[in-house]
Scaffold this motif. Structure first.
Motif, PDB file in Angstrom:
ATOM      1  N   THR A   1      30.347 -50.968   4.081  1.00 22.83           N
ATOM      2  CA  THR A   1      30.132 -49.869   3.135  1.00 22.83           C
ATOM      3  C   THR A   1      31.152 -49.887   1.998  1.00 22.83           C
ATOM      4  O   THR A   1      31.339 -48.861   1.326  1.00 22.83           O
ATOM      5  CB  THR A   1      30.216 -48.502   3.853  1.00 22.83           C
ATOM      6  OG1 THR A   1      31.534 -48.335   4.399  1.00 22.83           O
ATOM      7  CG2 THR A   1      29.179 -48.390   4.955  1.00 22.83           C
ATOM      8  N   GLY A   2      31.812 -51.014   1.783  1.00 19.90           N
ATOM      9  CA  GLY A   2      32.835 -51.096   0.744  1.00 19.90           C
ATOM     10  C   GLY A   2      34.219 -50.751   1.246  1.00 19.90           C
ATOM     11  O   GLY A   2      35.166 -50.663   0.457  1.00 19.90           O
TER      12      GLY A   2
ATOM     13  N   ALA B   1      35.118 -40.958   4.205  1.00 24.56           N
ATOM     14  CA  ALA B   1      34.437 -42.199   4.572  1.00 24.56           C
ATOM     15  C   ALA B   1      33.413 -42.524   3.497  1.00 24.56           C
ATOM     16  O   ALA B   1      33.082 -41.678   2.650  1.00 24.56           O
ATOM     17  CB  ALA B   1      33.748 -42.055   5.931  1.00 24.56           C
ATOM     18  N   PHE B   2      32.916 -43.761   3.549  1.00 26.87           N
ATOM     19  CA  PHE B   2      31.815 -44.170   2.678  1.00 26.87           C
ATOM     20  C   PHE B   2      30.635 -44.586   3.536  1.00 26.87           C
ATOM     21  O   PHE B   2      30.800 -45.159   4.624  1.00 26.87           O
ATOM     22  CB  PHE B   2      32.247 -45.321   1.767  1.00 26.87           C
ATOM     23  CG  PHE B   2      33.103 -44.880   0.617  1.00 26.87           C
ATOM     24  CD1 PHE B   2      32.542 -44.578  -0.610  1.00 26.87           C
ATOM     25  CD2 PHE B   2      34.475 -44.720   0.770  1.00 26.87           C
ATOM     26  CE1 PHE B   2      33.321 -44.141  -1.663  1.00 26.87           C
ATOM     27  CE2 PHE B   2      35.270 -44.282  -0.270  1.00 26.87           C
ATOM     28  CZ  PHE B   2      34.694 -43.988  -1.499  1.00 26.87           C
TER      29      PHE B   2
ATOM     30  N   GLY C   1      31.729 -40.397   0.631  1.00 24.00           N
ATOM     31  CA  GLY C   1      31.371 -41.140  -0.569  1.00 24.00           C
ATOM     32  C   GLY C   1      30.223 -42.092  -0.286  1.00 24.00           C
ATOM     33  O   GLY C   1      29.865 -42.323   0.870  1.00 24.00           O
ATOM     34  N   ARG C   2      29.667 -42.623  -1.346  1.00 25.54           N
ATOM     35  CA  ARG C   2      28.522 -43.518  -1.195  1.00 25.54           C
ATOM     36  C   ARG C   2      28.819 -44.881  -1.812  1.00 25.54           C
ATOM     37  O   ARG C   2      29.381 -44.960  -2.902  1.00 25.54           O
ATOM     38  CB  ARG C   2      27.271 -42.903  -1.825  1.00 25.54           C
ATOM     39  CG  ARG C   2      26.835 -41.640  -1.096  1.00 25.54           C
ATOM     40  CD  ARG C   2      25.579 -41.028  -1.661  1.00 25.54           C
ATOM     41  NE  ARG C   2      25.252 -39.811  -0.931  1.00 25.54           N
ATOM     42  CZ  ARG C   2      24.429 -39.767   0.117  1.00 25.54           C
ATOM     43  NH1 ARG C   2      23.845 -40.871   0.545  1.00 25.54           N
ATOM     44  NH2 ARG C   2      24.189 -38.624   0.734  1.00 25.54           N
TER      45      ARG C   2
ATOM     46  N   LEU D   1      30.469 -46.398  -5.574  1.00 27.58           N
ATOM     47  CA  LEU D   1      31.753 -46.583  -4.915  1.00 27.58           C
ATOM     48  C   LEU D   1      32.933 -46.207  -5.807  1.00 27.58           C
ATOM     49  O   LEU D   1      33.828 -45.457  -5.395  1.00 27.58           O
ATOM     50  CB  LEU D   1      31.889 -48.032  -4.439  1.00 27.58           C
ATOM     51  CG  LEU D   1      33.160 -48.395  -3.667  1.00 27.58           C
ATOM     52  CD1 LEU D   1      33.287 -47.570  -2.396  1.00 27.58           C
ATOM     53  CD2 LEU D   1      33.168 -49.887  -3.331  1.00 27.58           C
ATOM     54  N   GLU D   2      32.967 -46.719  -7.021  1.00 30.48           N
ATOM     55  CA  GLU D   2      34.124 -46.461  -7.887  1.00 30.48           C
ATOM     56  C   GLU D   2      34.244 -44.975  -8.223  1.00 30.48           C
ATOM     57  O   GLU D   2      35.345 -44.406  -8.188  1.00 30.48           O
ATOM     58  CB  GLU D   2      34.031 -47.312  -9.152  1.00 30.48           C
ATOM     59  CG  GLU D   2      34.203 -48.803  -8.890  1.00 30.48           C
ATOM     60  CD  GLU D   2      34.368 -49.600 -10.176  1.00 30.48           C
ATOM     61  OE1 GLU D   2      34.494 -48.982 -11.247  1.00 30.48           O
ATOM     62  OE2 GLU D   2      34.386 -50.838 -10.097  1.00 30.48           O
TER      63      GLU D   2
END
Length: 221
Positions: A17-18, A82-83, A154-155, A159-160
């Protein structure tokens, strides 16, 4: 999982998930944390003991593990984030990761549809190297009663932007995110990997994530 007592945050790292980029971006903050070196020593002790002394929060531990292991007042004071990622896209990413770095784990299924059917087959004995991406992402974010225990989700798809929001919540300037690794032979659009049947396999298996996190299999433009 990444814990910073100095900056009072806990990052729950869900695979694919990055999270590797997030960890790398926050690494310098860890080194400047006076708690980092005692935590590092505990990590090494845990490793040398075969992880029998419970002094380390594993890289992909769920939030409930930190809640159970940390003192209540410490856990509640942390900013926990978390992402997450679209489940259909995550499965494509997982396939390319395994094919690139652990092809022996493909089970003889070189094409994505065959691999996905084999991977999500309920009759297949569970295997850890595959099942990290079979687990529900939402399970990383909840307690034993299904209650959300993180403060920010977060997604991967933004991401950024969401990483900057998380850093603002922590109270630090957002460091640069390193380049996200992607397989050279991957097609950009995850939808190109699916037909109706394989898309439905993911929809059924990850239904709780799709409902809780609000993802869907968008039709191709």
């Amino acid at each position: 999982m990444l814990l910073s007592p100095k900056h009072q945050f806990l990052f729950i790292h869900i695979a694919k998930t990055g999270g590797t980029s997030v960890r790398a971006a926050l690494a310098r903050r860890r080194w400047a944390d006076p708690w980092y070196w005692p935590m590092f020593a505990c990590s090494r002790l845990s490793h040398l003991s075969g992880h029998r002394i419970a002094t380390k929060l594993p890289r992909h531990a769920k939030a409930i593990a930190a809640k159970e292991l940390l003192p209540r007042e410490v856990f509640e004071a942390l900013f926990k984030f978390a992402f997450v990622r679209n489940p259909w896209d995550l499965q494509v990413s997982s396939f390319h990761h395994i094919r690139r770095e652990r092809p022996r784990y493909l089970g003889g299924h070189e094409a994505f549809p065959a691999f996905l059917r084999w991977k999500l087959d309920p009759e297949r004995p569970p295997q850890y190297h595959l099942d990290t991406s079979i687990e529900l992402q939402s399970d990383y974010l909840i307690d034993l009663h299904g209650k959300l225990i993180v403060d920010f989700i977060g997604r991967y798809e933004r991401l950024e932007q969401d990483f900057s929001e998380a850093c603002a919540r922590i109270g630090i300037a957002p460091p640069r995110l390193p380049h996200r690794r992607q397989a050279n032979d991957r097609r950009a659009d995850y939808r190109a990997y699916y037909d109706d049947q394989t898309a439905e396999l993911v929809a059924r298996h990850f239904a709780p994530d799709i409902e809780r996190l609000g993802y869907r299999f968008d039709p191709a433009p």
